[in-house]
Enzyme design. Structure first.
Site, mmCIF file in Angstrom:
data_model
loop_
_atom_site.group_PDB
_atom_site.id
_atom_site.type_symbol
_atom_site.label_atom_id
_atom_site.label_comp_id
_atom_site.label_asym_id
_atom_site.label_seq_id
_atom_site.Cartn_x
_atom_site.Cartn_y
_atom_site.Cartn_z
ATOM 1 N N LYS A 274 0.838 -1.200 0.000
ATOM 2 C CA LYS A 274 0.000 0.000 0.000
ATOM 3 C C LYS A 274 0.873 1.251 0.000
ATOM 4 C CE LYS A 274 -3.918 -1.871 2.676
ATOM 5 N NZ LYS A 274 -4.964 -1.679 1.667
ATOM 6 N N ARG A 348 -10.292 -11.605 1.939
ATOM 7 C CA ARG A 348 -11.133 -12.682 1.390
ATOM 8 C C ARG A 348 -10.433 -14.027 1.478
ATOM 9 N NH1 ARG A 348 -11.437 -9.383 -4.135
ATOM 10 N NH2 ARG A 348 -11.118 -7.759 -2.587
HETATM 11 N N1 BES Z 1 -8.061 -3.805 4.383
HETATM 12 C C1 BES Z 1 -8.275 -3.375 3.067
HETATM 13 C C2 BES Z 1 -9.584 -2.620 2.868
HETATM 14 C C3 BES Z 1 -9.726 -1.318 3.615
HETATM 15 C C4 BES Z 1 -9.467 -0.121 3.000
HETATM 16 C C5 BES Z 1 -10.185 -1.304 4.909
HETATM 17 C C6 BES Z 1 -9.645 1.067 3.669
HETATM 18 C C7 BES Z 1 -10.353 -0.120 5.585
HETATM 19 C C8 BES Z 1 -10.097 1.068 4.967
HETATM 20 C C9 BES Z 1 -8.286 -4.586 2.128
HETATM 21 O O1 BES Z 1 -7.509 -5.652 2.524
HETATM 22 C C10 BES Z 1 -7.763 -4.130 0.806
HETATM 23 O O2 BES Z 1 -6.631 -3.742 0.755
HETATM 24 N N2 BES Z 1 -8.604 -4.193 -0.217
HETATM 25 C C11 BES Z 1 -8.207 -3.766 -1.514
HETATM 26 C C12 BES Z 1 -8.710 -4.799 -2.496
HETATM 27 C C13 BES Z 1 -8.134 -4.663 -3.871
HETATM 28 C C14 BES Z 1 -6.640 -4.925 -3.839
HETATM 29 C C15 BES Z 1 -8.813 -5.636 -4.795
HETATM 30 C C16 BES Z 1 -8.836 -2.411 -1.766
HETATM 31 O O3 BES Z 1 -9.928 -2.144 -1.283
HETATM 32 O O4 BES Z 1 -8.188 -1.601 -2.422
HETATM 33 MN MN MN Z 2 -5.505 -5.451 1.927
#
Ligand code: BES
Ligand code: MN
Ligand code: ZN
Length: 496
Positions: A274, A348
């Site tokens: 990230k 997931r």
């Molecule tokens: N933990 C994150 C989602 C999240 C984002 C929670 C902001 C709380 C606040 C999750 O694991 C994630 O990174 N999801 C990605 C999925 C994508 C890579 C398909 C996302 O939402 O960008």
């Molecule tokens: Mn994630």
């Protein structure tokens, strides 16, 4: 200064109570309760001078007039009586707690025409106070001038027509407050302190309440074939855990209900790392697991007449030499294979093994999972509704109703064959990301492939578990979202 409320219920306030809190309906003059608290009738004048009309949750705070047995009087507006719902009594409690400040003796009177302060309302006011009182300041070591860190006990008397009923209802209210505040605490704790092992230890503490807790280690998970969950965990030096919390409050033959939580104690994104901005928020990526743990606490503490399982998948998502890569293919416990497209779509992967394990092991009446699953749900719904996805209209309806009642709101989102197709993979049974478009829906479709025919709902709480705007009953970053919602669901539909 933070406060610990010692709450009691009585038909009348004691004379030595230092702060009187009166509740006033808009349009009703003078502020209700005036005769007992304000024999000289100064309140009416004060209300007029301040142009205080009793607007919902507004506060008129004055020094009590000479001759009153109180030092201070705070009048809280209730708005229009017809519009009052049960959640408003929680908000009144929250506003009351906010008004307490330095008082150590508080009396709360409701003496508004047409409103009977029955036991349930009084207990809800108490619950609102307990929720408002929570703050996370364990790591603030320096005392600021204007921020006294001492915790002092505040004796609160809530005046009610039925103290016995209020006392009985308060047992459950206390259980709810403690469950919500536990969930908040888990979300707020830093990720160096609360990793998967430490989180599992916290779950284990529920044994004190009569919950049976089983912890699965890496070895157990390997044996079970949980390749999806283990793939996420392999980039971290912190080993994964699954905690199974079993509350047996129902009849012995009754099938359990099941709650499953995403517990990523920190989500760096892994190799698909990230960006740095706000990455610290990813300590809250275990908000689903926190809600499940808080809920199990509440159900046990109020001795709910239900058999309930809480299962939380605990991992840390880190990039290192052993971390999983985009392109890897893992085999889940279900036998289905998954091509990793993005290591940041890890929630997931944790949940699919936890859901399959739950379904196979416990054959529950339903499974509800909670997860801070996608950023896309924030784009769609902000932080005012969680996303609800379900394969079962009855369960979805019950959840929506519980959301309305608890004001932990849900908004139903679609599932369909066409959305499902998006996660088909060229190299494996499915891929773990369907790309940016409809990101929350394709994440839900992924989970749906692991629940079979079991009635199931997925709550995407990425927007509501943390960082939501503070309210009358919540000032904490970790909100504890989901505990009151699901306690309400159980109460309304699944208790004998
Ligand atoms: N933990 C994150 C989602 C999240 C984002 C929670 C902001 C709380 C606040 C999750 O694991 C994630 O990174 N999801 C990605 C999925 C994508 C890579 C398909 C996302 O939402 O960008
Ligand atoms: Mn994630
Ligand atoms: Zn995540």
């Amino acid at each position: 200064m933070s406060a610990k409320y010692q709450i009691s219920f009585a038909k009348a306030a004691r004379a030595e109570d230092g702060l009187a809190i009166l509740l006033k309906l808009s349009g009703d003059q003078p502020p209700a309760g005036a005769a007992e608290v304000d024999p000289a009738g100064v309140l009416v004048k004060a209300a007029n001078v301040a142009e205080f009309t009793g607007k919902s949750m507004s506060v008129l705070d004055i020094v009590a007039p000479h001759g009153s047995s109180f030092d201070r009087i705070a009048v809280i507006g209730l708005g229009k009586p017809a519009a009052l719902v049960s959640h408003d009594w929680l908000r009144v409690g929250g506003v009351a707690a906010g008004a307490v400040r330095t008082a150590s003796e508080v009396a709360i009177h409701v003496d508004a025409p047409g409103i009977v302060m029955d036991g349930e309302k009084a207990a809800n006011v108490a619950l609102g106070m307990l929720l408002r009182a929570y703050s996370f300041d364990n790591y603030k070591t320096k005392k600021k001038d204007d921020d006294d860190k001492t915790v002092k006990t505040v004796n609160v008397t809530i005046v009610t027509a039925d103290p016995a009923a209020a006392k009985a209802a308060f047992v459950a209210a206390q259980a709810v407050a403690d469950g919500v505040n536990l969930a908040r605490e888990l979300v707020n704790l830093p990720p160096n302190v609360l990793g998967p092992v430490e989180f599992a230890d916290k779950a284990k503490e529920l044994t004190k309440l009569g919950v049976e807790v089983e912890i699965l280690t890496e070895k157990d998970m390997k044996k079970l074939g949980m390749g999806a969950l283990l793939g996420v965990a392999q980039g971290s030096v912190k080993p994964p855990r699954i905690a199974v919390m079993h509350w047996k409050g129902g009849k012995s033959k009754e099938q359990p209900v099941a709650f499953v939580g995403k517990g990523v104690t920190f989500d760096t994104g892994g190799i698909s790392i990230k960006p740095g901005a706000s990455m610290e928020d990813m300590k809250g990526d275990m908000g689903g697991a926190a809600a499940v743990t808080g809920l199990m606490y509440t159900l046990a503490a109020r001795k709910a007449k239900v058999n309930a399982i809480g299962i939380i998948g605990l991992v840390e998502n880190m990039p290192d030499g052993n971390a999983q890569r985009p392109g890897d293919i893992v085999t889940s416990m279900s036998g289905q294979t998954i091509e990793i497209i993005n290591t940041d779509a890890e929630g997931r992967l944790v949940l699919c093994d936890a859901l399959w394990y739950t379904k196979e092991t416990y054959k529950p009446r339903f499974m509800i999972n909670l997860a801070t699953l996608t950023g896309a749900i924030l784009v769609a719904l902000g932080n005012l509704h969680a996303g609800l996805f379900s394969n079962n209209d009855e369960l979805a309806g019950q959840l929506l109703a519980a959301g309305e009642e608890s004001q932990e709101k849900l908004w139903r989102m679609p599932l369909s064959k066409d959305y499902d197709k998006i996660i088909d993979s060229r190299f494996a049974d499915m891929k773990n990301s369907g790309g940016r478009h409809a990101g929350s829906i394709t994440a839900a479709q992924f989970l749906a492939r692991f629940v079979g025919d079991t009635p199931w709902a997925h709550l995407d709480i990425a927007g509501t578990a943390m960082g939501s705007p503070s309210s009358e009953i919540n000032q904490s970053w970790g909100s504890g979202y989901g505990v009151r919602l699901l306690d309400q669901l159980v109460r309304d539909n699944f208790e004998a």
